[in-house]
Design a protein around this motif. Structure first.
Motif, PDB file in Angstrom:
ATOM      1  N   GLY A   1      -8.814  -4.001  -1.064  1.00  0.00           N
ATOM      2  CA  GLY A   1      -7.489  -3.471  -0.893  1.00  0.00           C
ATOM      3  C   GLY A   1      -6.418  -3.828  -0.118  1.00  0.00           C
ATOM      4  N   THR A   2      -5.952  -3.017   0.580  1.00  0.00           N
ATOM      5  CA  THR A   2      -4.737  -3.465   1.712  1.00  0.00           C
ATOM      6  C   THR A   2      -5.706  -4.681   2.599  1.00  0.00           C
ATOM      7  OG1 THR A   2      -3.413  -1.514   1.792  1.00  0.00           O
ATOM      8  CG2 THR A   2      -3.762  -3.097   3.825  1.00  0.00           C
ATOM      9  N   SER A   3      -6.751  -4.576   3.176  1.00  0.00           N
ATOM     10  CA  SER A   3      -7.347  -5.541   4.123  1.00  0.00           C
ATOM     11  C   SER A   3      -7.584  -6.745   3.391  1.00  0.00           C
ATOM     12  CB  SER A   3      -8.662  -5.050   4.507  1.00  0.00           C
ATOM     13  OG  SER A   3      -8.613  -3.925   5.238  1.00  0.00           O
ATOM     14  N   PHE A   4      -7.585  -6.643   1.850  1.00  0.00           N
ATOM     15  CA  PHE A   4      -7.817  -8.210   1.271  1.00  0.00           C
ATOM     16  C   PHE A   4      -6.343  -8.649   1.058  1.00  0.00           C
ATOM     17  CE2 PHE A   4      -7.323 -10.350  -3.089  1.00  0.00           C
ATOM     18  CZ  PHE A   4      -7.969 -11.385  -2.601  1.00  0.00           C
ATOM     19  N   TYR A   5      -5.515  -7.965   0.998  1.00  0.00           N
ATOM     20  CA  TYR A   5      -3.827  -8.538   1.013  1.00  0.00           C
ATOM     21  C   TYR A   5      -3.674  -9.126   2.251  1.00  0.00           C
ATOM     22  CZ  TYR A   5      -3.468  -5.998  -3.407  1.00  0.00           C
ATOM     23  OH  TYR A   5      -3.666  -5.581  -4.720  1.00  0.00           O
ATOM     24  N   LEU A   6      -4.238  -8.480   3.403  1.00  0.00           N
ATOM     25  CA  LEU A   6      -4.014  -8.801   4.679  1.00  0.00           C
ATOM     26  C   LEU A   6      -4.886 -10.139   4.891  1.00  0.00           C
ATOM     27  CD1 LEU A   6      -4.744  -6.796   7.981  1.00  0.00           C
ATOM     28  CD2 LEU A   6      -5.112  -8.985   7.992  1.00  0.00           C
ATOM     29  N   ALA A   7      -5.971 -10.186   4.047  1.00  0.00           N
ATOM     30  CA  ALA A   7      -6.770 -11.717   4.247  1.00  0.00           C
ATOM     31  C   ALA A   7      -6.174 -12.793   3.756  1.00  0.00           C
ATOM     32  CB  ALA A   7      -7.961 -11.347   3.789  1.00  0.00           C
ATOM     33  N   SER A   8      -5.340 -12.514   2.735  1.00  0.00           N
ATOM     34  CA  SER A   8      -4.768 -13.280   2.023  1.00  0.00           C
ATOM     35  C   SER A   8      -3.599 -13.968   3.000  1.00  0.00           C
ATOM     36  CB  SER A   8      -4.100 -12.681   0.540  1.00  0.00           C
ATOM     37  OG  SER A   8      -3.311 -13.766  -0.139  1.00  0.00           O
ATOM     38  N   SER A   9      -2.922 -13.412   3.540  1.00  0.00           N
ATOM     39  CA  SER A   9      -1.802 -13.877   4.303  1.00  0.00           C
ATOM     40  C   SER A   9      -2.396 -14.531   5.492  1.00  0.00           C
ATOM     41  CB  SER A   9      -0.870 -12.739   4.729  1.00  0.00           C
ATOM     42  OG  SER A   9       0.128 -12.144   3.749  1.00  0.00           O
TER      43      SER A   9
ATOM     44  N   ALA B   1      -9.964 -19.624   2.792  1.00  0.00           N
ATOM     45  CA  ALA B   1      -9.634 -19.195   1.629  1.00  0.00           C
ATOM     46  C   ALA B   1      -9.830 -17.515   1.953  1.00  0.00           C
ATOM     47  CB  ALA B   1     -10.700 -19.668   0.612  1.00  0.00           C
ATOM     48  N   ALA B   2      -9.109 -16.915   0.988  1.00  0.00           N
ATOM     49  CA  ALA B   2      -9.395 -15.397   1.155  1.00  0.00           C
ATOM     50  C   ALA B   2     -10.076 -14.796  -0.412  1.00  0.00           C
ATOM     51  CB  ALA B   2      -8.031 -14.832   1.029  1.00  0.00           C
ATOM     52  N   VAL B   3     -11.120 -14.082  -0.042  1.00  0.00           N
ATOM     53  CA  VAL B   3     -11.915 -13.511  -1.163  1.00  0.00           C
ATOM     54  C   VAL B   3     -12.141 -12.037  -0.826  1.00  0.00           C
ATOM     55  CG1 VAL B   3     -13.118 -15.768  -1.409  1.00  0.00           C
ATOM     56  CG2 VAL B   3     -13.980 -13.973   0.106  1.00  0.00           C
ATOM     57  N   PRO B   4     -12.043 -11.356  -2.279  1.00  0.00           N
ATOM     58  CA  PRO B   4     -12.442  -9.869  -2.070  1.00  0.00           C
ATOM     59  C   PRO B   4     -13.748  -9.623  -1.546  1.00  0.00           C
ATOM     60  CG  PRO B   4     -11.513 -10.489  -4.329  1.00  0.00           C
ATOM     61  CD  PRO B   4     -11.685 -11.755  -3.531  1.00  0.00           C
ATOM     62  N   ALA B   5     -14.138  -8.545  -0.676  1.00  0.00           N
ATOM     63  CA  ALA B   5     -15.461  -8.426  -0.145  1.00  0.00           C
ATOM     64  C   ALA B   5     -16.392  -8.463  -1.032  1.00  0.00           C
ATOM     65  CB  ALA B   5     -15.440  -7.434   1.083  1.00  0.00           C
ATOM     66  N   SER B   6     -16.380  -7.894  -2.164  1.00  0.00           N
ATOM     67  CA  SER B   6     -17.351  -7.543  -3.085  1.00  0.00           C
ATOM     68  C   SER B   6     -17.703  -8.985  -3.647  1.00  0.00           C
ATOM     69  CB  SER B   6     -16.750  -6.747  -4.350  1.00  0.00           C
ATOM     70  OG  SER B   6     -15.698  -7.153  -4.778  1.00  0.00           O
TER      71      SER B   6
ATOM     72  N   ALA C   1       3.181  -4.611  -0.073  1.00  0.00           N
ATOM     73  CA  ALA C   1       4.402  -3.508  -0.224  1.00  0.00           C
ATOM     74  C   ALA C   1       4.187  -2.860  -1.709  1.00  0.00           C
ATOM     75  CB  ALA C   1       5.493  -4.372  -0.214  1.00  0.00           C
ATOM     76  N   THR C   2       3.718  -3.513  -2.792  1.00  0.00           N
ATOM     77  CA  THR C   2       3.392  -3.277  -4.141  1.00  0.00           C
ATOM     78  C   THR C   2       2.345  -2.214  -4.032  1.00  0.00           C
ATOM     79  OG1 THR C   2       3.855  -5.426  -5.038  1.00  0.00           O
ATOM     80  CG2 THR C   2       2.845  -3.612  -6.348  1.00  0.00           C
ATOM     81  N   LEU C   3       1.239  -2.242  -3.148  1.00  0.00           N
ATOM     82  CA  LEU C   3       0.285  -1.213  -3.060  1.00  0.00           C
ATOM     83  C   LEU C   3       0.875  -0.139  -2.266  1.00  0.00           C
ATOM     84  CD1 LEU C   3      -2.716  -0.382  -3.433  1.00  0.00           C
ATOM     85  CD2 LEU C   3      -3.238  -1.731  -1.298  1.00  0.00           C
ATOM     86  N   LYS C   4       1.599  -0.089  -1.342  1.00  0.00           N
ATOM     87  CA  LYS C   4       2.033   1.062  -0.499  1.00  0.00           C
ATOM     88  C   LYS C   4       2.972   1.873  -1.310  1.00  0.00           C
ATOM     89  CE  LYS C   4       0.072   1.278   2.310  1.00  0.00           C
ATOM     90  NZ  LYS C   4      -0.797   0.169   2.392  1.00  0.00           N
ATOM     91  N   LEU C   5       3.730   1.216  -2.286  1.00  0.00           N
ATOM     92  CA  LEU C   5       4.669   2.085  -3.211  1.00  0.00           C
ATOM     93  C   LEU C   5       3.806   2.637  -4.235  1.00  0.00           C
ATOM     94  CD1 LEU C   5       7.656   2.675  -3.443  1.00  0.00           C
ATOM     95  CD2 LEU C   5       7.681   0.988  -5.356  1.00  0.00           C
TER      96      LEU C   5
END
Length: 337
Positions: A40-48, A62-67, A215-219
């Protein structure tokens, strides 16, 4: 409301985060790749964070979803290559993060670093090293200051790994600049209150694309509004077809992208879209609305300064629509499988 308080006092927390990282010592990474992961938010954080870390240190990331670390390990981990896994979780109890760390445990070629706002957790126990931000204790369901502080901590970590005193001094100024940005809590209120805008698009490129997704997820979380995010110039390649008078576009501009951003804004406006631009833009930049950020911090390190406006937009929109930002629909603070 907890959400509002946690948005408005994040500058104070950033000061503490700086002190925490300033006093920590880290081994020099000797790995083939650094993988940043979260949900979720933490993955978008990982991406940045991944893109920022590579730009600062020159190390492959690289950034990857934990799953995907335990569901599709072979698509991410190459045998005999050395990795640092940077696992990010506000709570430290997110199921997929713990499953991923347990799945990789015992591999001599993999080291792990946990970044969390809750040190005494299974995630922290499973990692080789921890960046603990226990001072960031959110009561709200949605992540606001935790996102900003964990990203800021990883930026400071990158500067330490690179031995970059210039980046470290740049980042040292961030809490004060965020504090100044928070003095204008109504910078996005006009757009938040405009109910003729029913579709929101967030655009950001490079390491700022993760911020656009967040920002998209927050909205979505706070208002259930229809919204999407794209890499800025990719928006022309198909998605721009949905733009009409009901569309609001929030563009995260940077010094290195501003020349391209102006033409993109004009293209969106020609189709009837309303554009808010946030960034270090000049007075001659043309958009429907602007939030001007400092140009005294490099594009490489300015991320935290964008977050107050993006978080306040979601909060204010929720209030305008009659939602309770502290209790978003269908969500809990921690997701457990």
């Amino acid at each position: 409301m907890h959400t509002f308080i946690e948005i408005m006092n994040q500058a104070e927390q950033l000061k503490v985060t700086f002190d925490v990282l300033n006093n920590m010592e880290f081994e020099k990474n000797e790995v083939d790749q650094v993988l940043f992961t979260g949900c979720g938010t933490s993955f978008y954080l990982a991406s940045s964070a991944a893109k920022h870390y590579q730009a600062v240190t020159g190390e492959l990331t690289a950034a990857v979803p934990a799953s995907e670390l335990f569901l599709h390990t072979s698509t991410i981990i190459v045998p005999q290559k050395k990795y640092l896994i940077v696992a990010i979780s506000r709570s430290g109890t997110t199921s997929e993060i713990i499953l991923a760390l347990e799945h990789l445990k015992g591999n001599d070629h993999i080291r792990t670093l946990a970044v969390t706002c809750n040190k005494e957790t299974p995630m922290a126990e499973a990692a080789d090293q921890v960046i603990p931000l226990d001072h960031v204790s959110e009561k709200s369901v949605v992540m606001t200051q935790s996102f900003t502080n964990m990203l800021y901590a990883l930026q400071l970590y990158a500067a330490k790994q690179a031995g970059s005193s210039l980046d470290f001094e740049d980042l040292k100024r961030i809490p004060g600049i965020v504090e100044s940005a928070l003095t204008d809590e109504n910078c996005t209120k006009a757009l938040a209150d405009d109910l003729t805008k029913t579709r929101f698009i967030f655009l950001g490129s490079g390491s700022y694309n993760g911020l656009a997704k967040e920002a998209t997820l927050k909205l979505k979380e706070m208002t259930q509004t229809e919204c999407e995010s794209y890499s800025s110039l990719e928006f022309r390649h198909g998605p721009i077809s949905i733009v009409d008078k009901s569309t609001a576009v929030v563009l995260l501009s940077q010094q290195e992208t501003v020349a391209f951003d102006q033409d993109l804004v004009k293209d969106i406006q020609r189709l009837g879209g309303h554009v808010l631009v946030i960034g270090p833009i000049n007075s001659d930049f043309q958009a429907d609305e602007t939030v001007v950020l400092t140009d005294r911090i490099s594009d490489k390190n300015r991320h935290a300064v964008y977050m107050p406006a993006l978080q306040l937009l979601a909060f204010q929109r929720a209030i305008r629509l009659g939602f309770d930002p502290d209790h978003p629909r269908n969500l809990t603070q921690v997701v457990k499988l």
